[in-house]
Motif scaffolding. Structure first.
Motif, PDB file in Angstrom:
ATOM      1  N   UNK A  31     156.854  89.669  49.522  1.00 42.49           N
ATOM      2  CA  UNK A  31     156.789  88.295  48.994  1.00 42.49           C
ATOM      3  C   UNK A  31     156.416  88.304  47.515  1.00 42.49           C
ATOM      4  N   UNK A  32     155.437  89.127  47.163  1.00 42.28           N
ATOM      5  CA  UNK A  32     154.995  89.212  45.764  1.00 42.28           C
ATOM      6  C   UNK A  32     156.143  89.728  44.894  1.00 42.28           C
ATOM      7  N   UNK A  33     156.853  90.750  45.379  1.00 45.46           N
ATOM      8  CA  UNK A  33     157.969  91.297  44.598  1.00 45.46           C
ATOM      9  C   UNK A  33     159.054  90.251  44.349  1.00 45.46           C
ATOM     10  N   UNK A  34     159.333  89.431  45.356  1.00 49.57           N
ATOM     11  CA  UNK A  34     160.339  88.377  45.174  1.00 49.57           C
ATOM     12  C   UNK A  34     159.867  87.402  44.095  1.00 49.57           C
TER      13      UNK A  34
ATOM     14  N   UNK B  43     149.379  92.452  44.165  1.00 48.85           N
ATOM     15  CA  UNK B  43     150.222  93.502  44.752  1.00 48.85           C
ATOM     16  C   UNK B  43     149.445  94.809  44.901  1.00 48.85           C
ATOM     17  N   UNK B  44     148.673  95.175  43.875  1.00 50.17           N
ATOM     18  CA  UNK B  44     147.910  96.427  43.945  1.00 50.17           C
ATOM     19  C   UNK B  44     146.768  96.326  44.958  1.00 50.17           C
ATOM     20  N   UNK B  45     146.237  95.103  45.163  1.00 48.18           N
ATOM     21  CA  UNK B  45     145.239  94.947  46.222  1.00 48.18           C
ATOM     22  C   UNK B  45     145.866  95.315  47.569  1.00 48.18           C
ATOM     23  N   UNK B  46     147.090  94.837  47.800  1.00 48.12           N
ATOM     24  CA  UNK B  46     147.781  95.131  49.063  1.00 48.12           C
ATOM     25  C   UNK B  46     148.126  96.616  49.174  1.00 48.12           C
ATOM     26  N   UNK B  47     148.610  97.205  48.073  1.00 45.56           N
ATOM     27  CA  UNK B  47     149.005  98.622  48.169  1.00 45.56           C
ATOM     28  C   UNK B  47     147.773  99.530  48.283  1.00 45.56           C
ATOM     29  N   UNK B  70     163.444  98.479  49.909  1.00 47.86           N
ATOM     30  CA  UNK B  70     162.876  97.617  48.864  1.00 47.86           C
ATOM     31  C   UNK B  70     163.840  97.488  47.682  1.00 47.86           C
ATOM     32  N   UNK B  71     164.422  98.625  47.284  1.00 45.07           N
ATOM     33  CA  UNK B  71     165.336  98.616  46.136  1.00 45.07           C
ATOM     34  C   UNK B  71     166.565  97.764  46.438  1.00 45.07           C
ATOM     35  N   UNK B  72     167.153  97.948  47.615  1.00 45.42           N
ATOM     36  CA  UNK B  72     168.352  97.180  47.980  1.00 45.42           C
ATOM     37  C   UNK B  72     168.038  95.682  47.991  1.00 45.42           C
ATOM     38  N   UNK B  73     166.874  95.331  48.554  1.00 44.31           N
ATOM     39  CA  UNK B  73     166.489  93.923  48.643  1.00 44.31           C
ATOM     40  C   UNK B  73     166.262  93.318  47.247  1.00 44.31           C
ATOM     41  N   UNK B  74     165.543  94.055  46.402  1.00 46.22           N
ATOM     42  CA  UNK B  74     165.249  93.527  45.066  1.00 46.22           C
ATOM     43  C   UNK B  74     166.506  93.396  44.217  1.00 46.22           C
TER      44      UNK B  74
END
Lengths: 116, 116
Positions: A31-34, B43-47, B70-74
């Protein structure tokens, strides 16, 4: 075809609760990446306008004083958000390098003689 | 001390309307950057949580199948947002490289013998 109950080796061999927690975190990351991709699309719309403005008025593509202010500001914002300021600076440099490439392209296109 | 009315050479020599337009665009860019920095902090909190989960359960820091998805989606999201998909991919790789560095550090800390 039925689903096998045997575990695949390696990463497949994970407690379902762990797998569920991992999926939950990854959904948040996605979600964040989007959101970030859409923010960056908007950012490049603005920098493209800056590029055209600079090209029309013969302003240089790079502006080191502006970049220094941006870096200082982002480092401060990163600190308050508990993000590594060094990473925030690296990130901004990564984006600015792309922006300068765009601006140079715009400047070349503006300066080029009209094509037939 | 009074402000001089003479123009500085170069970038100072700009039509006030152009300068105003540039300032307007830069304000938008700065707002977007602040938003992105805060999204990346989240994002870094999640990772980081993913990193601890992986370290506790001996999962490898990198997951190539996940990264490919992830790459395909982005790339698809970037296209619909009119952002260069190649840039979106480069951006994700830049972020993932940082995440893997974090995960490796977490894995090392988790595996290390307790210090006195």
């Amino acid at each position: 075809m039925t689903t096998s109950n045997t575990h695949a080796p390696g990463a497949g061999d994970v407690d379902p609760a762990v797998r569920e927690e991992l999926a939950r975190l990854r959904d948040s990351i996605d979600n964040i990446d989007a959101a970030v991709v859409h923010m960056l699309a908007e950012r490049f719309k603005a920098t493209q306008q800056v590029g055209h403005l600079k090209a029309r008025h013969q302003l240089p593509p790079a502006d080191q004083a502006r970049e220094a202010r941006q870096i200082a500001r982002l480092r401060t914002l990163a600190e308050s958000a508990k993000l590594d300021p060094a990473f925030a600076e690296k990130f901004l440099n990564f984006i600015i390098a792309e922006v300068i490439r765009h601006h140079e392209r715009i400047a070349e296109d503006t300066a080029a003689p009209p094509r037939d």
